[in-house]
Design a protein around this motif. Structure first.
Motif, PDB file in Angstrom:
ATOM      1  N   MET A   1      -6.704   8.807  -1.343  1.00 28.94           N
ATOM      2  CA  MET A   1      -5.726   8.732  -2.436  1.00 28.94           C
ATOM      3  C   MET A   1      -6.125   7.703  -3.498  1.00 28.94           C
ATOM      4  N   GLY A   2      -7.219   7.010  -3.281  1.00 29.32           N
ATOM      5  CA  GLY A   2      -7.633   6.007  -4.268  1.00 29.32           C
ATOM      6  C   GLY A   2      -6.783   4.755  -4.231  1.00 29.32           C
ATOM      7  N   VAL A   3      -6.239   4.434  -3.054  1.00 27.10           N
ATOM      8  CA  VAL A   3      -5.397   3.239  -2.910  1.00 27.10           C
ATOM      9  C   VAL A   3      -6.041   2.319  -1.880  1.00 27.10           C
ATOM     10  N   ASP A   4      -6.043   1.013  -2.183  1.00 23.10           N
ATOM     11  CA  ASP A   4      -6.573   0.038  -1.232  1.00 23.10           C
ATOM     12  C   ASP A   4      -5.561  -0.128  -0.094  1.00 23.10           C
ATOM     13  N   LEU A   5      -5.934   0.346   1.089  1.00 19.90           N
ATOM     14  CA  LEU A   5      -4.977   0.367   2.199  1.00 19.90           C
ATOM     15  C   LEU A   5      -5.021  -0.895   3.060  1.00 19.90           C
ATOM     16  N   VAL A   6      -5.949  -1.797   2.731  1.00 18.90           N
ATOM     17  CA  VAL A   6      -6.134  -2.989   3.563  1.00 18.90           C
ATOM     18  C   VAL A   6      -4.907  -3.904   3.459  1.00 18.90           C
TER      19      VAL A   6
ATOM     20  N   PHE B   1       3.159   6.030  -2.757  1.00 26.10           N
ATOM     21  CA  PHE B   1       4.329   6.674  -3.359  1.00 26.10           C
ATOM     22  C   PHE B   1       4.125   6.860  -4.858  1.00 26.10           C
ATOM     23  N   GLN B   2       3.581   5.824  -5.491  1.00 30.07           N
ATOM     24  CA  GLN B   2       3.372   5.872  -6.947  1.00 30.07           C
ATOM     25  C   GLN B   2       2.512   7.081  -7.320  1.00 30.07           C
ATOM     26  N   LYS B   3       1.440   7.292  -6.546  1.00 32.68           N
ATOM     27  CA  LYS B   3       0.550   8.427  -6.814  1.00 32.68           C
ATOM     28  C   LYS B   3       1.330   9.739  -6.794  1.00 32.68           C
ATOM     29  N   ILE B   4       2.196   9.868  -5.767  1.00 30.27           N
ATOM     30  CA  ILE B   4       2.954  11.123  -5.619  1.00 30.27           C
ATOM     31  C   ILE B   4       4.001  11.250  -6.720  1.00 30.27           C
ATOM     32  N   VAL B   5       4.681  10.144  -7.028  1.00 30.83           N
ATOM     33  CA  VAL B   5       5.714  10.170  -8.075  1.00 30.83           C
ATOM     34  C   VAL B   5       5.098  10.612  -9.400  1.00 30.83           C
ATOM     35  N   GLU B   6       3.909  10.089  -9.696  1.00 29.54           N
ATOM     36  CA  GLU B   6       3.243  10.447 -10.959  1.00 29.54           C
ATOM     37  C   GLU B   6       2.847  11.918 -10.968  1.00 29.54           C
ATOM     38  N   LYS B   7       2.362  12.388  -9.822  1.00 30.15           N
ATOM     39  CA  LYS B   7       1.926  13.772  -9.736  1.00 30.15           C
ATOM     40  C   LYS B   7       3.125  14.727  -9.791  1.00 30.15           C
ATOM     41  N   GLU B   8       4.165  14.360  -9.073  1.00 29.83           N
ATOM     42  CA  GLU B   8       5.336  15.240  -8.977  1.00 29.83           C
ATOM     43  C   GLU B   8       6.254  15.121 -10.192  1.00 29.83           C
ATOM     44  N   LYS B   9       6.058  14.087 -10.997  1.00 31.54           N
ATOM     45  CA  LYS B   9       6.958  13.801 -12.120  1.00 31.54           C
ATOM     46  C   LYS B   9       8.424  13.734 -11.646  1.00 31.54           C
TER      47      LYS B   9
ATOM     48  N   ALA C   1       0.835  -1.204   0.000  1.00 28.69           N
ATOM     49  CA  ALA C   1       0.000   0.000   0.000  1.00 28.69           C
ATOM     50  C   ALA C   1       0.871   1.256   0.000  1.00 28.69           C
ATOM     51  N   ILE C   2       1.949   1.207   0.791  1.00 33.46           N
ATOM     52  CA  ILE C   2       2.863   2.363   0.868  1.00 33.46           C
ATOM     53  C   ILE C   2       3.430   2.657  -0.526  1.00 33.46           C
ATOM     54  N   ALA C   3       3.844   1.589  -1.234  1.00 35.27           N
ATOM     55  CA  ALA C   3       4.428   1.767  -2.570  1.00 35.27           C
ATOM     56  C   ALA C   3       3.399   2.379  -3.524  1.00 35.27           C
ATOM     57  N   GLN C   4       2.141   1.973  -3.370  1.00 37.42           N
ATOM     58  CA  GLN C   4       1.103   2.561  -4.238  1.00 37.42           C
ATOM     59  C   GLN C   4       0.874   4.036  -3.926  1.00 37.42           C
TER      60      GLN C   4
END
Lengths: 253, 434
Positions: free
Chosen positions: A211-216, A104-112, A99-102
């Motif tokens: 954030m639209g990420v499954d945190l379970v 991060f992915q959201k932020i990496v994509e947003k921040e480029k 979940a943490i990696a996902q």
């Protein structure tokens, strides 16, 4: 080059952890930045100081008090912070590396981001999975356990220490994920003026649940136990009896 | 209305108002409780008092204290014994103090300082003192006396000239004491005789001047009009390189051996009206004011010493086995450290409260004197007990306990002896009952 550096708030390395009710007791326990994340911050700031990076953004996921961890990173030289706030525990009990990696992915994509620098592992759960998982999700090259990072020809030259010697890996081009090992650098102390200036640097706060990420969690922690108490040692008469015991009783030589 | 219902109502009202207070407090203060606090913790919250405890630190204060603690343990601790033995300050420590921002703590950022609060600066003094009180005294005097005197009363040109240097590379000394004027500070004999409309000439000898061997600038108290008595006392910022200044060899002292304490002679030293701090003849007032708050810094140094002692002795009590068990298991030992910790806590509360009073612009002079008086007694007692509990090893130089024991003694002497503190306290106490 835009760098995203991950900083995890963990129980301070000097604290002796207590286990209570099947988990590590976090109440009134000193928490601070994961030491490997400090190394990642230091490396990112150095890349900025050597003009290889244009901006360093620090990202932390966790409770309100993560703002302190972010402020430490800003005081060390990061330009701005992002806090993904959640009351879920980040020490594998609730939020797990997948979940943490996902997130991060959201932020990496947003921040480029062009380079993601992470600690090789958190000293709480000792997983070492977030970096590799993030690289996999992004389809980026990765180098784990970096002991030296050099910017070269638009890519990186990274050394890692292995049991058989130093391995040098060339990352031909960015973006990439690099996780940092203990001997990469020696993190600086935040100076007093920088601690005060860090208050004025921008920190964006987001909610993990939005954030639209499954945190379970996908894995269930069955039990957490204190290490067994160490048995009392014995005195040996001389070197010969020491060798005898090591060979015959302990069977380690 | 029955008595019971009144009580109930009052209790409800109190719960409600403290909830409001909490909502505000959590947004601005560091909250050390985890957000997933259990029910009993939540109950404790609900009856939380309206004021934050004096020992509860703000986020700024706790971050700054942590940085100072880390620096003191990693950067300073390895050279403490060497500096004590050699009786000198390691130049690398001095440059590190400047690099970390410890030498310009309350100086505003526009003058190259850290822009910290008074309390934060005091916490740094305490943390450094916990490892080496002789380095703490350098930091304390430089920050709480000279830097602040210039900030408060210096002309714009004095502030522009000296504050950036004091924050980044120049150590300062506060030059008040003389052979004949210790507690009777304003009997000082150093003169500043005007020789023209813009020039003065300084003559005299100062004694026991801390940091003098490293100092690049002296804040000198001299009498510009001896006929007017103490109302002639004037403060000058004097560049250490000025002709006619000679710094004598450092005294060999019982404690604080890494901190230099030297005599300074001023022999026809020319200064100008631009070097005057504030107004002519106001030196005594500045001096009283700055020492009133400066002694809170000394109280912090003394608390740091006592904490440093406990840092050594507490783990030892659990390790050291006698009569088949750890000496920590003996009630006699437990009660001794419990008493020491109680007195230390009292000193800490008094000192932090003095910090908070000063920062809140409330009267603090009596409380500052009490804090300094009491903390210096406590540090001496805790250091002495520490050595006793450590036994033989405590008496050796293998541990820092014997150094703390030597270092604390001056706490009841400098920046006003214990008797002078009692005099201040008594004076203000009687004024309260006038």
């Amino acid at each position: 080059m835009k760098i995203l550096v991950g900083i995890k708030r963990v129980v301070d390395y000097a604290v002796k952890v207590r286990v209570s009710k099947g988990t590590v007791d976090l109440a009134n326990v000193k928490q601070s930045m994961n030491p490997f994340c400090e190394i990642a911050v230091e490396e990112a700031v150095r890349l900025k100081e050597s003009k290889n990076a244009s901006e360093v953004v620090a990202l932390s996921i966790g409770p309100k008090q993560c703002t302190e961890t972010i402020r430490t990173a800003l005081a060390m030289g990061c330009d701005r912070g992002i806090h993904i706030q959640t009351d879920l525990r980040t020490d594998y009990m609730d939020l797990q590396p997948f979940a943490i990696a996902q997130l991060f992915q959201k932020i990496v994509e947003k921040e480029k981001s062009d380079l993601v620098l992470l600690g090789k592992q958190g000293i709480d759960s000792d997983c070492g999975q977030t970096g590799p998982m993030l690289a996999g999700m992004m389809g980026w090259p990765q180098v784990t356990f970096a002991a030296k990072v050099e910017v070269k020809d638009g890519g990186l030259l990274v050394e890692r220490e292995t049991d058989s010697g130093t391995e040098t890996i060339q990352v031909k081009s960015l973006p990439a994920v690099v996780t940092c090992d203990l001997r990469l650098n020696e993190p600086r102390y935040a100076t007093l003026p920088n601690i005060m200036k860090a208050k004025k640097k921008p920190v964006e706060t987001l909610k993990a649940e939005e954030m639209g990420v499954d945190l379970v969690p996908h894995n269930q922690v069955l039990e957490i136990l204190e290490p067994p108490p160490r048995k009392e040692g014995i005195m040996v008469e001389n070197v010969d009896s020491l060798i005898d015991k090591l060979r015959n009783e302990a069977q380690v030589i | 209305m029955t008595f019971q219902s009144v009580v109930l109502k009052a209790a409800r009202a109190r719960c409600f108002s403290s909830h409001l207070q909490l909502a505000r407090a959590t947004s601005s203060c560091r909250c050390s409780l985890s957000t997933s606090a259990s029910d009993d913790l939540a109950t404790r919250h609900a009856v939380a008092p309206l004021h934050a405890p004096v020992t509860a630190l703000t986020e700024d204060e706790s971050m700054i204290r942590d940085v100072a603690r880390q620096w003191a343990n990693d950067g300073l601790r390895p050279v403490v014994r060497k500096m004590d033995r050699e009786g000198s300050l390691d130049p690398d420590i001095l440059s590190s103090l400047f690099a970390q921002g410890f030498m310009g703590m309350e100086i505003p950022p526009e003058h190259g300082g850290s822009g910290l609060s008074f309390t934060s600066a005091c916490l740094v003094v305490e943390e450094i003192s916990r490892v080496d009180p002789s380095v703490a005294i350098l930091v304390d005097i430089h920050n709480t006396l000279t830097n602040n005197a210039i900030r408060f009363w210096g002309s714009e040109s004095l502030r522009n000239t000296w504050l950036p240097r004091l924050a980044t590379d120049t150590v300062s000394s506060f030059c008040l004491s003389e052979a004949e004027s210790g507690s009777d500070a304003f009997a000082l004999k150093t003169t500043a005789i005007p020789t023209s409309s813009s020039e003065y000439v300084l003559n005299g000898t100062k004694l026991w001047i801390s940091n003098a061997a490293q100092a690049g600038v002296f804040l000198v108290f001299a009498n510009a009009n001896p006929a007017a008595g103490y109302k002639g006392i004037t403060a000058f910022m004097v560049d250490a390189k000025t002709e006619g200044i000679s710094v004598g060899p450092p005294e060999s002292k019982l404690g604080l051996r890494a901190s230099s304490t030297c005599p300074i002679t001023f022999d026809d030293v020319k200064v100008t009206t631009d070097d005057i701090l504030g107004q002519v003849g106001m030196g005594y007032k500045y001096c009283i004011n700055i020492l009133n708050e400066g002694r809170i810094g000394i109280a912090c140094q003394q608390i740091g010493i006592a904490k440093g002692c406990l840092d050594i002795v507490m783990p030892y009590l659990k390790e050291r086995q006698q009569f088949g068990r750890a000496i920590a298991d003996f009630q006699g030992v437990q009660f001794q450290v419990a008493m020491a910790a109680t007195e230390l806590h009292a000193a800490e509360v008094m000192t932090y409260n003095a910090c908070r009073l000063k920062e809140a612009n409330l009267p603090f002079v009596k409380e500052a004197s009490m804090a300094k008086l009491y903390s210096s007694k406590v540090s001496e007692k805790v250091a002495s007990l520490t050595i006793e509990l450590l036994g033989g090893i405590g008496f050796t130089q293998d541990l820092l306990a014997e150094k703390f024991y030597r270092d604390c003694k001056v706490g009841s002497i400098y920046e006003g002896t214990s008797n002078m503190q009692l005099q201040t306290i008594a004076k203000l106490l009687f004024a309260d009952f006038k």
